[in-house]
Design a protein around this motif. Structure first.
Motif, PDB file in Angstrom:
ATOM      1  N   LYS A   1      48.798  52.699  34.695  1.00 51.07           N
ATOM      2  CA  LYS A   1      48.225  53.905  34.083  1.00 51.07           C
ATOM      3  C   LYS A   1      47.123  53.527  33.096  1.00 51.07           C
ATOM      4  O   LYS A   1      46.080  54.178  33.031  1.00 51.07           O
ATOM      5  CB  LYS A   1      49.315  54.704  33.370  1.00 51.07           C
ATOM      6  N   ILE A   2      47.358  52.476  32.327  1.00 50.47           N
ATOM      7  CA  ILE A   2      46.352  52.021  31.367  1.00 50.47           C
ATOM      8  C   ILE A   2      45.116  51.514  32.101  1.00 50.47           C
ATOM      9  O   ILE A   2      43.979  51.808  31.722  1.00 50.47           O
ATOM     10  CB  ILE A   2      46.936  50.912  30.465  1.00 50.47           C
ATOM     11  N   TYR A   3      45.348  50.769  33.171  1.00 49.71           N
ATOM     12  CA  TYR A   3      44.233  50.189  33.934  1.00 49.71           C
ATOM     13  C   TYR A   3      43.373  51.273  34.568  1.00 49.71           C
ATOM     14  O   TYR A   3      42.139  51.214  34.527  1.00 49.71           O
ATOM     15  CB  TYR A   3      44.787  49.258  35.013  1.00 49.71           C
ATOM     16  N   SER A   4      44.036  52.273  35.161  1.00 50.28           N
ATOM     17  CA  SER A   4      43.286  53.306  35.884  1.00 50.28           C
ATOM     18  C   SER A   4      42.868  54.476  35.002  1.00 50.28           C
ATOM     19  O   SER A   4      41.902  55.175  35.310  1.00 50.28           O
ATOM     20  CB  SER A   4      44.125  53.832  37.057  1.00 50.28           C
ATOM     21  N   GLY A   5      43.574  54.673  33.889  1.00 52.68           N
ATOM     22  CA  GLY A   5      43.312  55.841  33.054  1.00 52.68           C
ATOM     23  C   GLY A   5      42.417  55.592  31.861  1.00 52.68           C
ATOM     24  O   GLY A   5      42.085  56.528  31.124  1.00 52.68           O
ATOM     25  N   THR A   6      42.032  54.330  31.643  1.00 50.29           N
ATOM     26  CA  THR A   6      41.120  54.001  30.545  1.00 50.29           C
ATOM     27  C   THR A   6      40.023  53.074  31.061  1.00 50.29           C
ATOM     28  O   THR A   6      40.071  52.612  32.202  1.00 50.29           O
ATOM     29  CB  THR A   6      41.861  53.295  29.390  1.00 50.29           C
ATOM     30  N   ASP A   7      39.066  52.789  30.206  1.00 46.49           N
ATOM     31  CA  ASP A   7      37.967  51.887  30.577  1.00 46.49           C
ATOM     32  C   ASP A   7      38.178  50.475  30.040  1.00 46.49           C
ATOM     33  O   ASP A   7      37.248  49.662  30.018  1.00 46.49           O
ATOM     34  CB  ASP A   7      36.636  52.426  30.035  1.00 46.49           C
ATOM     35  N   ILE A   8      39.403  50.169  29.625  1.00 45.48           N
ATOM     36  CA  ILE A   8      39.638  48.877  28.981  1.00 45.48           C
ATOM     37  C   ILE A   8      39.406  47.700  29.928  1.00 45.48           C
ATOM     38  O   ILE A   8      39.041  46.602  29.500  1.00 45.48           O
ATOM     39  CB  ILE A   8      41.066  48.816  28.388  1.00 45.48           C
ATOM     40  N   ALA A   9      39.599  47.919  31.233  1.00 52.84           N
ATOM     41  CA  ALA A   9      39.420  46.825  32.191  1.00 52.84           C
ATOM     42  C   ALA A   9      37.989  46.726  32.713  1.00 52.84           C
ATOM     43  O   ALA A   9      37.670  45.809  33.461  1.00 52.84           O
ATOM     44  CB  ALA A   9      40.380  47.003  33.363  1.00 52.84           C
ATOM     45  N   LYS A  10      37.146  47.664  32.312  1.00 50.98           N
ATOM     46  CA  LYS A  10      35.778  47.681  32.829  1.00 50.98           C
ATOM     47  C   LYS A  10      34.828  46.804  32.021  1.00 50.98           C
ATOM     48  O   LYS A  10      33.663  46.672  32.362  1.00 50.98           O
ATOM     49  CB  LYS A  10      35.253  49.123  32.851  1.00 50.98           C
ATOM     50  N   HIS A  11      35.332  46.231  30.945  1.00 48.32           N
ATOM     51  CA  HIS A  11      34.473  45.433  30.073  1.00 48.32           C
ATOM     52  C   HIS A  11      35.087  44.048  29.881  1.00 48.32           C
ATOM     53  O   HIS A  11      35.814  43.813  28.918  1.00 48.32           O
ATOM     54  CB  HIS A  11      34.302  46.123  28.714  1.00 48.32           C
ATOM     55  N   PRO A  12      34.832  43.112  30.800  1.00 52.32           N
ATOM     56  CA  PRO A  12      35.427  41.775  30.687  1.00 52.32           C
ATOM     57  C   PRO A  12      34.960  41.047  29.433  1.00 52.32           C
ATOM     58  O   PRO A  12      33.827  41.229  28.982  1.00 52.32           O
ATOM     59  CB  PRO A  12      34.941  41.064  31.954  1.00 52.32           C
ATOM     60  N   VAL A  13      35.838  40.233  28.892  1.00 62.05           N
ATOM     61  CA  VAL A  13      35.496  39.483  27.680  1.00 62.05           C
ATOM     62  C   VAL A  13      35.600  37.975  27.888  1.00 62.05           C
ATOM     63  O   VAL A  13      35.233  37.211  27.001  1.00 62.05           O
ATOM     64  CB  VAL A  13      36.397  39.904  26.494  1.00 62.05           C
ATOM     65  N   SER A  14      36.088  37.543  29.035  1.00 62.09           N
ATOM     66  CA  SER A  14      36.171  36.107  29.286  1.00 62.09           C
ATOM     67  C   SER A  14      34.840  35.607  29.843  1.00 62.09           C
ATOM     68  O   SER A  14      34.159  36.309  30.602  1.00 62.09           O
ATOM     69  CB  SER A  14      37.297  35.787  30.272  1.00 62.09           C
ATOM     70  N   VAL A  15      34.481  34.397  29.464  1.00 60.86           N
ATOM     71  CA  VAL A  15      33.226  33.796  29.915  1.00 60.86           C
ATOM     72  C   VAL A  15      33.199  33.674  31.433  1.00 60.86           C
ATOM     73  O   VAL A  15      32.179  33.941  32.075  1.00 60.86           O
ATOM     74  CB  VAL A  15      33.037  32.411  29.256  1.00 60.86           C
ATOM     75  N   VAL A  16      34.322  33.286  32.017  1.00 63.57           N
ATOM     76  CA  VAL A  16      34.389  33.112  33.466  1.00 63.57           C
ATOM     77  C   VAL A  16      34.140  34.437  34.184  1.00 63.57           C
ATOM     78  O   VAL A  16      33.362  34.505  35.144  1.00 63.57           O
ATOM     79  CB  VAL A  16      35.755  32.523  33.877  1.00 63.57           C
ATOM     80  N   SER A  17      34.783  35.503  33.716  1.00 62.93           N
ATOM     81  CA  SER A  17      34.597  36.816  34.344  1.00 62.93           C
ATOM     82  C   SER A  17      33.159  37.288  34.226  1.00 62.93           C
ATOM     83  O   SER A  17      32.580  37.821  35.180  1.00 62.93           O
ATOM     84  CB  SER A  17      35.532  37.845  33.699  1.00 62.93           C
ATOM     85  N   LEU A  18      32.571  37.089  33.060  1.00 62.43           N
ATOM     86  CA  LEU A  18      31.193  37.519  32.840  1.00 62.43           C
ATOM     87  C   LEU A  18      30.217  36.700  33.676  1.00 62.43           C
ATOM     88  O   LEU A  18      29.238  37.240  34.210  1.00 62.43           O
ATOM     89  CB  LEU A  18      30.842  37.399  31.357  1.00 62.43           C
ATOM     90  N   ALA A  19      30.473  35.407  33.790  1.00 61.58           N
ATOM     91  CA  ALA A  19      29.605  34.550  34.599  1.00 61.58           C
ATOM     92  C   ALA A  19      29.667  34.965  36.065  1.00 61.58           C
ATOM     93  O   ALA A  19      28.637  35.046  36.752  1.00 61.58           O
ATOM     94  CB  ALA A  19      30.022  33.092  34.442  1.00 61.58           C
ATOM     95  N   TYR A  20      30.877  35.245  36.538  1.00 59.60           N
ATOM     96  CA  TYR A  20      31.017  35.673  37.931  1.00 59.60           C
ATOM     97  C   TYR A  20      30.335  37.023  38.149  1.00 59.60           C
ATOM     98  O   TYR A  20      29.663  37.229  39.167  1.00 59.60           O
ATOM     99  CB  TYR A  20      32.487  35.766  38.325  1.00 59.60           C
ATOM    100  N   ARG A  21      30.487  37.934  37.193  1.00 63.63           N
ATOM    101  CA  ARG A  21      29.849  39.248  37.327  1.00 63.63           C
ATOM    102  C   ARG A  21      28.332  39.099  37.401  1.00 63.63           C
ATOM    103  O   ARG A  21      27.670  39.792  38.182  1.00 63.63           O
ATOM    104  CB  ARG A  21      30.245  40.132  36.144  1.00 63.63           C
ATOM    105  N   LYS A  22      27.778  38.187  36.599  1.00 60.13           N
ATOM    106  CA  LYS A  22      26.337  37.952  36.626  1.00 60.13           C
ATOM    107  C   LYS A  22      25.916  37.429  37.992  1.00 60.13           C
ATOM    108  O   LYS A  22      24.894  37.853  38.554  1.00 60.13           O
ATOM    109  CB  LYS A  22      25.956  36.939  35.537  1.00 60.13           C
ATOM    110  N   LEU A  23      26.712  36.540  38.530  1.00 59.72           N
ATOM    111  CA  LEU A  23      26.417  35.976  39.844  1.00 59.72           C
ATOM    112  C   LEU A  23      26.404  37.063  40.915  1.00 59.72           C
ATOM    113  O   LEU A  23      25.540  37.093  41.785  1.00 59.72           O
ATOM    114  CB  LEU A  23      27.452  34.895  40.160  1.00 59.72           C
ATOM    115  N   ARG A  24      27.349  37.987  40.838  1.00 57.78           N
ATOM    116  CA  ARG A  24      27.423  39.066  41.819  1.00 57.78           C
ATOM    117  C   ARG A  24      26.289  40.076  41.630  1.00 57.78           C
ATOM    118  O   ARG A  24      25.790  40.647  42.601  1.00 57.78           O
ATOM    119  CB  ARG A  24      28.777  39.779  41.718  1.00 57.78           C
ATOM    120  N   GLU A  25      25.888  40.287  40.372  1.00 58.05           N
ATOM    121  CA  GLU A  25      24.783  41.209  40.106  1.00 58.05           C
ATOM    122  C   GLU A  25      23.495  40.729  40.764  1.00 58.05           C
ATOM    123  O   GLU A  25      22.637  41.534  41.142  1.00 58.05           O
ATOM    124  CB  GLU A  25      24.563  41.351  38.596  1.00 58.05           C
ATOM    125  N   LEU A  26      23.365  39.425  40.911  1.00 55.17           N
ATOM    126  CA  LEU A  26      22.161  38.845  41.500  1.00 55.17           C
ATOM    127  C   LEU A  26      22.273  38.730  43.017  1.00 55.17           C
ATOM    128  O   LEU A  26      21.402  38.141  43.667  1.00 55.17           O
ATOM    129  CB  LEU A  26      21.898  37.468  40.887  1.00 55.17           C
TER     130      LEU A  26
END
Length: 303
Positions: A50-75
């Motif tokens: 419920k927390i995962y789907s009902g809030t935006d808390i999971a939409k903003h990664p804070v780990s370096v690995v997650s952010l690096a991967y997201r950047k890679l996918r954005e490109l």
């Protein structure tokens, strides 16, 4: 897991398998096993979803690995692109496994200690080379992901030129090392999209602030879940308390038919016996379900 004072009176060097029975008994005595634990785990999972789907808390990664991967996918980096992973430490290991999980299948690991590179490459179904071979074996790449413990640049202008071997296509370099592994001056003179850890940390801090903004809503979901669990727990207590009722009712019916009124039942014809069986089965079901329903309603009214 626990302190020396919390352990039973035996040597701290006792092997793990000897602790398991003690640990199980300890948890059982606290009521943390069996039916209660099952309810807690199941309700916790439901609440987390419920927390995962009902809030935006999971939409903003804070780990370096997650952010690096997201950047890679954005490109829009193709999953078949040749990715060089320089360094086989914890950060790059996490990043590499993340890449494999999402379908990237052309991963090459370089490390100062070849054995460590081989261990990681084996998990990734990739290749492994020593860091000294980077100039030759690193050619033909599209992406570099680097994170070592070196105190100076691993990739200098000279080494990078050797790795390019005349290639002029735009490259992606993700440098997760502190201090940096990749000489930033190279990006000034080459066709490179450089993502440095400082950039990712800035994004992480911004995302963390946004996550904190979701905490009020998350707490509300948790508070509501706690109230729901109290009702679930009380209902379960009623179910457990009345779990013997069906057997008792069947026992009473069986005694009545086969002992108390056995002679009377024997005098009935086949059709009458079938009707009697239907009536008794109906009464039996209602006798079980109605008290259960009433008990639950009473508990819910009091809660």
């Amino acid at each position: 897991m626990f302190t020396r004072d919390q352990m039973p009176s035996c040597t701290l060097l006792t092997s793990l398998h000897r602790w398991i029975p003690w640990w199980w008994e300890r948890e059982r005595s606290l009521g943390l096993t069996g039916d209660l634990l099952r309810l807690v785990v199941r309700h916790s999972i439901v609440t987390a979803k419920k927390i995962y789907s009902g809030t935006d808390i999971a939409k903003h990664p804070v780990s370096v690995v997650s952010l690096a991967y997201r950047k890679l996918r954005e490109l829009n980096i193709d999953i078949g692109s040749r990715l060089l992973i320089i360094g086989a430490g914890q950060t790059n290991t996490a990043m590499a496994k993340y890449l494999k999980k999402h379908g990237f299948n052309n991963l090459v690991v370089f490390n100062r200690t070849l054995a460590n590179a081989q261990l990681l490459a084996e998990e990734l179904n990739g290749q492994a080379f020593s860091l000294a071979e980077l100039g030759d074996k690193g050619q033909g790449f599209e992406v570099i992901i680097t994170c070592t413990g070196a105190s100076d640049y691993i990739i200098t202008e000279e080494l990078y030129a050797q790795m390019l071997n005349g290639d002029t296509d735009r490259k992606l370099v993700i440098d997760l090392a502190v201090p940096a592994d990749f000489d930033p001056e190279i990006a000034q003179n080459s066709n490179i999209n450089l993502v440095a850890i400082n950039n990712l940390k800035d994004i992480a801090e911004s995302n963390l602030k946004q996550r904190k903004g979701e905490l009020v809503q998350c707490q509300a979901i948790i508070d509501n879940a706690l109230q729901e669990f109290k009702k679930i727990y009380k209902q379960r207590q009623v179910e457990l308390a009345m779990s013997e009722v069906p057997d008792k009712v069947k026992e009473i019916v069986n005694t009545a038919v086969n002992t108390v009124y056995a002679k009377d039942v024997e005098k009935l014809d086949t059709a009458a016996k079938e009707t009697l069986d239907k009536v008794l089965n109906y009464v039996e079901r209602k006798y079980i379900s109605v008290p259960m329903k009433i008990a639950k309603e009473v508990l819910l009214d009091k809660s």
